[in-house]
Scaffold this active site. Sequence first.
Site, PDB file in Angstrom:
ATOM      1  N   HIS A   1      -3.671   5.875   3.395  1.00 42.75           N
ATOM      2  CA  HIS A   1      -4.808   5.211   2.745  1.00 42.75           C
ATOM      3  C   HIS A   1      -3.812   3.718   3.680  1.00 42.75           C
ATOM      4  CE1 HIS A   1      -6.446   1.898   1.045  1.00 42.75           C
ATOM      5  NE2 HIS A   1      -7.287   3.408   0.560  1.00 42.75           N
TER       6      HIS A   1
ATOM      7  N   ASP B   1       0.508  -0.800   0.161  1.00 44.21           N
ATOM      8  CA  ASP B   1      -0.289  -0.100  -0.008  1.00 44.21           C
ATOM      9  C   ASP B   1       0.521   1.094   0.129  1.00 44.21           C
ATOM     10  OD1 ASP B   1      -3.115  -0.399   1.626  1.00 44.21           O
ATOM     11  OD2 ASP B   1      -1.600   2.074   0.983  1.00 44.21           O
TER      12      ASP B   1
ATOM     13  N   SER C   1     -13.470   0.135  -0.485  1.00 42.31           N
ATOM     14  CA  SER C   1     -12.365  -0.954  -0.142  1.00 42.31           C
ATOM     15  C   SER C   1     -12.010  -0.970   1.399  1.00 42.31           C
ATOM     16  CB  SER C   1     -11.227  -0.134  -1.028  1.00 42.31           C
ATOM     17  OG  SER C   1     -11.263   1.777  -0.101  1.00 42.31           O
TER      18      SER C   1
END
Length: 770
Positions: free
Chosen positions: A305, A231, A550
């Site tokens: 994120h 990520d 998500s």
Amino acid sequence: MVLSLISIWVSDDDLLDPLLLSSVMGFDPISSCIGPDPAVLSERWALVALFEKTLELQLSQVFSWSFPICYYFICSSMNYCIIMVYRLSSLLVVFMAAAISIASEDKEIYVVHMDKAKTTALDNILGDSKKWYEVVMDSITELSAEEDGGEEASAPELLYTYETAITGFAARLSNRQLEALNKVDGFLSAVPDEMLSLQTTHSPQFLGLKFGEGLLTSRNLANDVIIGFVDSGIWPEHASFKDGGMKRPVPSRWKGVCEEGTRFTAKNCNMKLIGARAYYKGYEAAAGKIDETVDFRSARDSQGHGTHTASTAAGQMIDGASLFGMAKGVAAGMSSTARIAEYKACYSRGCASSDILAAIDQAVSDGLMSFQHGVFVAAAAGNSGPSSSTVVNAAPWMMTVAASTMDRSFPAIVNLGRAIAKYCSSGTLSPALVKGKIVVCERGINGGVEKGQEVEKAGGAGMLLLNTASQARGIPLLPLFSKGQCSASPAPVMASFSSRGPALKEPYVIKPDVTAPGVNILAAWPPTVSPSKIKSDNRSVLFNVISGTSMSCPHVGGLAAILKEAHKEWSPAAIKSALMTTAYTLDNKKAPISDMRPNSPSATPFAYGSGHVDPEKASKPGLIYDITYVDYLYYLCSLNYSSSQMATISRGNFSCPTYTVLQTGDLNYPSFAVLFKRNSENNSAICKRTVTNVGYPRTAYVAQVHEPEGVPIIVKPKVLKFRRAGQKLSYEVRFADSGKKSNSSDPSFGSLVWVSIKYTVRSPIAVTWK
């Protein structure tokens, strides 16, 4: 156990479906590719194979989706793994960087896939003198020079070698060097590198989970699970990643390290965060060197994120978590006892696929992945709703997750004057009129965050953004929110942004499969990243609220992991079946789940699939629909895959049968998608299914059918009588078109429910006329 968006289990004896991996890796069969087999090229599919007990991806074609993704891997002490794939597209934190062509002068970066057997044989011949990839680089240089008439050319620039998860390399190649690859023994394919853009305190209670009870007992949470994230990195100092209470040593299988880099040292790791690496060669080759004033050449997160998803999946229990007092409560990951390994491959301008592959390859070497117990895949349905046929990740081997609300809202009552500031674009607000006031802005011209900035610049006290039903989304700008409360409003409600079915490319199964909480999810956030991600926003928060599919997928992945621990003998398909057949379609007011989509008061299976997940019921489903790897191969045969495709997928040990006609509807799926021809008088279909008894040994189930409008249904047999646990019984469902809707483009929905004394096993039905 573990929270994921994508999870996968593969048994010792099974091969991993290449298209499953193509979805995990973010490949889509709509891109051009370079490869030695014209038959494969014409079909444009990603092909993958898996050796027994060894993840060995052989991609003869790789394709990049047009939307963002990140990858997550999870393994337990029992060598059980989960791969999580996140479509990174939150509604509050949106990274809109478009795909960036990765080119430099006359050279481009390619991810090259090689034949494992050939590279292994070459290494055996070379011994310690050279590595196979060095020979390949030399061969490319020599062959391309021959094409240029013997002129000396610059050597290809090698970025990465992949030897664990896949076999191949990433390199910057000229057109001549790319053509020369076709002459290299063992070459499979070369795909241009692409930059992919980046797309809770109450949800456990809303899901019916209670710590210490049911699925969340110490027995199901005690295992030493390792979750790996690919990520945007992680903020290691966050309280969600502290190791308090983690007294057991790091699993001996773990071979990873905590790499040092910008503002990141080995001391940032602990018993919770056990590994951290960063990959940026592909990114820097495309976007230039990372600006370390705004980002980090390390695993440290500069975007938020990665920190958010990691804490959602495996964050420690944190009391008093909130965003500006909203959603206050105990924040905990679905698998709060799990270890974390972070692999950063996403930066301010996106994620290079070559970096992502390098991260995955290293994760396998680190011991994060052992596919001895199969692979479960859960994927985001996408955030392109509410329009029809926007769902993505629609392959039948993936559990596609939609997003819906919880029974918590943030109500605030505001008394408005008569004036509305229209679009609140730059230079349109008068400080004399706006100062100290709450400003109402309409959508249009500029973004919601920019509108809030303009209001703030003009001295406004807050902003209200006027939305239509399809536009309703939260924006963390100015604090006009209450602290949050469990409301009397119906829940769940399907989020307007959640992508809808039917799937364009895979309409043979209902997609999405289920829905889960994906609206206003609170999770950890880097203190250096503002909640709005706007430069002028100087606020610092430890938790942020984000919405999107998500966010819903980690919930389902985590439930799948807990179910796997509770039922170690269950296959990925069995877990998927349990979650689907026990899902509910009525909200907390006992009314059909509603939809934020305009003119759609009630949601349909094309919005929520089988319904909203119910983890406690899923742990005791009564019956399951199991699917093997060979079943998926037969399914691909029914889609008329070529013999060369099937041979490559199955490593040459499988070919489609010629003695029987295979039907797509015969895949042992827990739902029914029926396709009829419009304006046809002879529409009919037969679907066959087999169920396995996992409930009472001696029991009987009776079929109850809720027929879709205009479609009579016959089930044979109508009663299934089981004599023992584990027994399998088959049935068939006959669908007929009465002609009432054959001229309509609107789908028709129903359900088939198998009912026993204790269990209710429900499968949705969707009939579409095309």
